[in-house]
Design a protein around this motif. Sequence first.
Motif, short mmCIF file in Angstrom:
data_model
loop_
_atom_site.label_atom_id
_atom_site.label_comp_id
_atom_site.label_asym_id
_atom_site.label_seq_id
_atom_site.Cartn_x
_atom_site.Cartn_y
_atom_site.Cartn_z
N ALA A 87 42.11 21.66 32.36
CA ALA A 87 43.00 22.44 33.23
C ALA A 87 43.19 23.85 32.69
N GLU A 88 43.40 23.96 31.38
CA GLU A 88 43.57 25.28 30.79
C GLU A 88 42.27 26.08 30.87
N SER A 89 41.14 25.42 30.63
CA SER A 89 39.85 26.10 30.72
C SER A 89 39.63 26.65 32.13
N ALA A 90 39.97 25.85 33.14
CA ALA A 90 39.80 26.29 34.52
C ALA A 90 40.71 27.48 34.81
N ALA A 91 41.93 27.46 34.30
CA ALA A 91 42.86 28.56 34.53
C ALA A 91 42.34 29.84 33.90
N ILE A 92 41.81 29.74 32.68
CA ILE A 92 41.26 30.91 32.00
C ILE A 92 40.08 31.47 32.78
N ALA A 93 39.15 30.59 33.14
CA ALA A 93 37.95 31.03 33.86
C ALA A 93 38.31 31.68 35.19
N ASN A 94 39.32 31.16 35.86
CA ASN A 94 39.71 31.69 37.18
C ASN A 94 40.38 33.05 37.09
N ARG A 95 40.84 33.43 35.91
CA ARG A 95 41.48 34.74 35.74
C ARG A 95 40.49 35.84 35.42
N ILE A 96 39.22 35.50 35.27
CA ILE A 96 38.22 36.49 34.87
C ILE A 96 37.18 36.68 35.97
N LEU A 97 36.94 37.93 36.31
CA LEU A 97 35.87 38.31 37.23
C LEU A 97 34.80 39.01 36.41
N TRP A 98 33.60 38.44 36.38
CA TRP A 98 32.50 39.00 35.59
C TRP A 98 31.68 39.91 36.49
N GLU A 99 31.44 41.15 36.04
CA GLU A 99 30.72 42.13 36.85
C GLU A 99 29.61 42.79 36.04
N HIS A 100 28.47 42.94 36.69
CA HIS A 100 27.29 43.56 36.08
C HIS A 100 27.19 45.00 36.54
N HIS A 101 27.25 45.95 35.60
CA HIS A 101 27.23 47.37 35.96
C HIS A 101 26.41 48.18 34.96
N ASP A 102 25.83 49.24 35.46
CA ASP A 102 25.23 50.28 34.63
C ASP A 102 26.32 51.33 34.39
N PHE A 103 26.83 51.39 33.18
CA PHE A 103 27.98 52.26 32.90
C PHE A 103 27.63 53.74 32.92
N THR A 104 26.35 54.06 32.96
CA THR A 104 25.98 55.47 33.08
C THR A 104 26.11 55.96 34.52
N ALA A 105 26.29 55.03 35.47
CA ALA A 105 26.36 55.41 36.88
C ALA A 105 27.61 54.90 37.57
N TRP A 106 28.20 53.82 37.08
CA TRP A 106 29.30 53.14 37.78
C TRP A 106 30.65 53.76 37.44
N ALA A 107 31.53 53.79 38.42
CA ALA A 107 32.91 54.24 38.20
C ALA A 107 33.85 53.14 38.68
N PRO A 108 34.77 52.67 37.83
CA PRO A 108 35.74 51.67 38.27
C PRO A 108 36.74 52.27 39.24
N PRO A 109 37.41 51.43 40.02
CA PRO A 109 38.41 51.96 40.97
C PRO A 109 39.54 52.68 40.25
N GLU A 110 39.97 53.79 40.77
CA GLU A 110 40.98 54.62 40.11
C GLU A 110 42.38 54.02 40.25
N GLY A 111 43.20 54.22 39.20
CA GLY A 111 44.61 53.86 39.23
C GLY A 111 44.88 52.39 39.45
N THR A 112 44.03 51.52 38.91
CA THR A 112 44.05 50.10 39.28
C THR A 112 44.57 49.18 38.18
N PHE A 113 44.26 49.46 36.91
CA PHE A 113 44.43 48.46 35.86
C PHE A 113 45.59 48.81 34.91
N ASP A 114 46.31 47.77 34.51
CA ASP A 114 47.39 47.94 33.53
C ASP A 114 46.85 48.15 32.12
N LEU A 115 45.63 47.69 31.89
CA LEU A 115 44.96 47.88 30.60
C LEU A 115 43.49 48.13 30.87
#
Length: 214
Positions: A87-115
């Motif tokens: 149950a705890e493993s499922a809760a942890i996994a469900n809180r994470i979104l894994w994304e594949h990006h090229d950081f030389t080109a990608w920009a995250p959404p502005e003003g979105t994250f607390d950390l």
Amino acid sequence: MSDNFDQTYWDERYGAGNDVWSGAPNPVLVSETLALPAGSALDIGCGEGADAIWLASRGWTVTAADFSAVALERAAARSRNAGVDPAESAAIANRILWEHHDFTAWAPPEGTFDLVSAQFMHLPSVQRTTLFRRLASAVAAGGTLLIVGHDVSDSHHQGHTPPADMFFTAAEVAASLDSALWHVDVAESRPRATKDPGGTVITLTDAVVSARRR
């Protein structure tokens, strides 16, 4: 293996074997975020997922991004077994979104994250400056930007010997933040003890910047 620290390089490095890193969260991430209330986090260069999993285990909702699809597959698998019970493993996994990006080109959404956390994200200076600016823009009002990397003074210690241009100092990162928008809580060179590939204890120096968006 590729000489460029890009997707090809990282896919080849992660694909060469398991456990490229220790499996433990980065200690500066732990020390600098323990007192923060859980919210939304962006983990840049998440690798095998230790930081993202640690944050999710503390209640954070995490977007974890990396150059390497190989690393992301491994990280997602580990997140599904990260808890003390299913149950705890499922809760942890469900809180994470894994994304594949090229950081030389990608920009995250502005003003979105607390950390927004970038742990040892090393790129050539022009690309790194652009990425760090985009990461700062992604922090929500009242949120925290945490950037940690190998200090320029440590370039001779790194076994893969990347160009000196790949390293930076805390002072230069802090100076790039507009003081009207940011309060810099930490900007320092922080020593830590570790072992080199031969097992000898050495002291490395991390560039550590933690800043709060006003």
